[in-house]
Design a protein around this motif. Sequence first.
Motif, PDB file in Angstrom:
ATOM      1  N   VAL A   1       8.218  -4.781   4.287  1.00 58.18           N
ATOM      2  CA  VAL A   1       6.999  -5.373   4.847  1.00 58.18           C
ATOM      3  C   VAL A   1       6.972  -6.869   4.550  1.00 58.18           C
ATOM      4  O   VAL A   1       6.648  -7.691   5.427  1.00 58.18           O
TER       5      VAL A   1
ATOM      6  N   ASP B   1      -0.544  -0.894   7.356  1.00 53.84           N
ATOM      7  CA  ASP B   1      -1.498   0.214   7.274  1.00 53.84           C
ATOM      8  C   ASP B   1      -0.851   1.452   6.655  1.00 53.84           C
ATOM      9  O   ASP B   1      -1.457   2.141   5.830  1.00 53.84           O
ATOM     10  N   LYS B   2       0.391   1.712   7.044  1.00 53.23           N
ATOM     11  CA  LYS B   2       1.099   2.875   6.489  1.00 53.23           C
ATOM     12  C   LYS B   2       1.404   2.673   5.008  1.00 53.23           C
ATOM     13  O   LYS B   2       1.356   3.630   4.230  1.00 53.23           O
ATOM     14  N   MET B   3       1.705   1.442   4.619  1.00 52.97           N
ATOM     15  CA  MET B   3       1.930   1.167   3.193  1.00 52.97           C
ATOM     16  C   MET B   3       0.649   1.397   2.390  1.00 52.97           C
ATOM     17  O   MET B   3       0.684   1.974   1.304  1.00 52.97           O
TER      18      MET B   3
ATOM     19  N   ALA C   1       6.543   3.240   7.157  1.00 54.95           N
ATOM     20  CA  ALA C   1       6.213   1.822   6.997  1.00 54.95           C
ATOM     21  C   ALA C   1       7.483   0.983   6.980  1.00 54.95           C
ATOM     22  O   ALA C   1       7.535  -0.097   7.585  1.00 54.95           O
TER      23      ALA C   1
ATOM     24  N   SER D   1      10.066  -0.079   0.721  1.00 52.62           N
ATOM     25  CA  SER D   1       9.171  -0.271   1.864  1.00 52.62           C
ATOM     26  C   SER D   1       8.337  -1.539   1.719  1.00 52.62           C
ATOM     27  O   SER D   1       8.118  -2.262   2.694  1.00 52.62           O
TER      28      SER D   1
ATOM     29  N   ASP E   1       8.823   0.724  10.566  1.00 51.50           N
ATOM     30  CA  ASP E   1       7.984  -0.196  11.351  1.00 51.50           C
ATOM     31  C   ASP E   1       8.227  -1.644  10.936  1.00 51.50           C
ATOM     32  O   ASP E   1       8.324  -2.538  11.782  1.00 51.50           O
TER      33      ASP E   1
ATOM     34  N   SER F   1       0.945  -1.999  11.726  1.00 53.09           N
ATOM     35  CA  SER F   1       1.218  -0.575  11.543  1.00 53.09           C
ATOM     36  C   SER F   1       1.941  -0.338  10.222  1.00 53.09           C
ATOM     37  O   SER F   1       1.600   0.578   9.467  1.00 53.09           O
ATOM     38  N   ALA F   2       2.928  -1.174   9.928  1.00 52.88           N
ATOM     39  CA  ALA F   2       3.676  -1.042   8.669  1.00 52.88           C
ATOM     40  C   ALA F   2       2.755  -1.250   7.469  1.00 52.88           C
ATOM     41  O   ALA F   2       2.811  -0.487   6.490  1.00 52.88           O
TER      42      ALA F   2
END
Length: 130
Positions: free
Chosen positions: A46, A67-69, A91, A42, A94, A64-65
């Motif tokens: 990113v 933030d999720k990471m 993530a 992931s 995204d 979004s990616a």
Amino acid sequence: MKFFYCPKSKQMMQKLGVTATSAFLIFGCASIPAPTEQMAVSKVAVTNATSAGGNEFAPLLLKSAMDKMDAAERAMTAEDYLKARQLAEQAQVDAQLAATKARSAKAQKAATALQEGNRVLRQEIDRNAH
């Protein structure tokens, strides 16, 4: 043959059931391995999305990616491996979408520039032909 109702045995069976269920949940959750490979995949996704121009062409998806990471890394620290895996997978999706969107936007921009160049050349050819 007669069966006798014994309230103590019913209570004991209920307690045993609750204990068994609790143990299953505790040990079941503890057996989830840390998603270190998913986290790495992931993170690369990113990074690739950023390199592809995600900041310019897909900023919301890239954010979004990211933030999720960040949330996945916090979940890893808290040893909530199921949540960490889920967030890392989200993530990754995204980030891959951001990268694809960025590449598509870049290709569209290049195609538009090429069409404009062709239009200018045609005008120049037409002007020289007359």
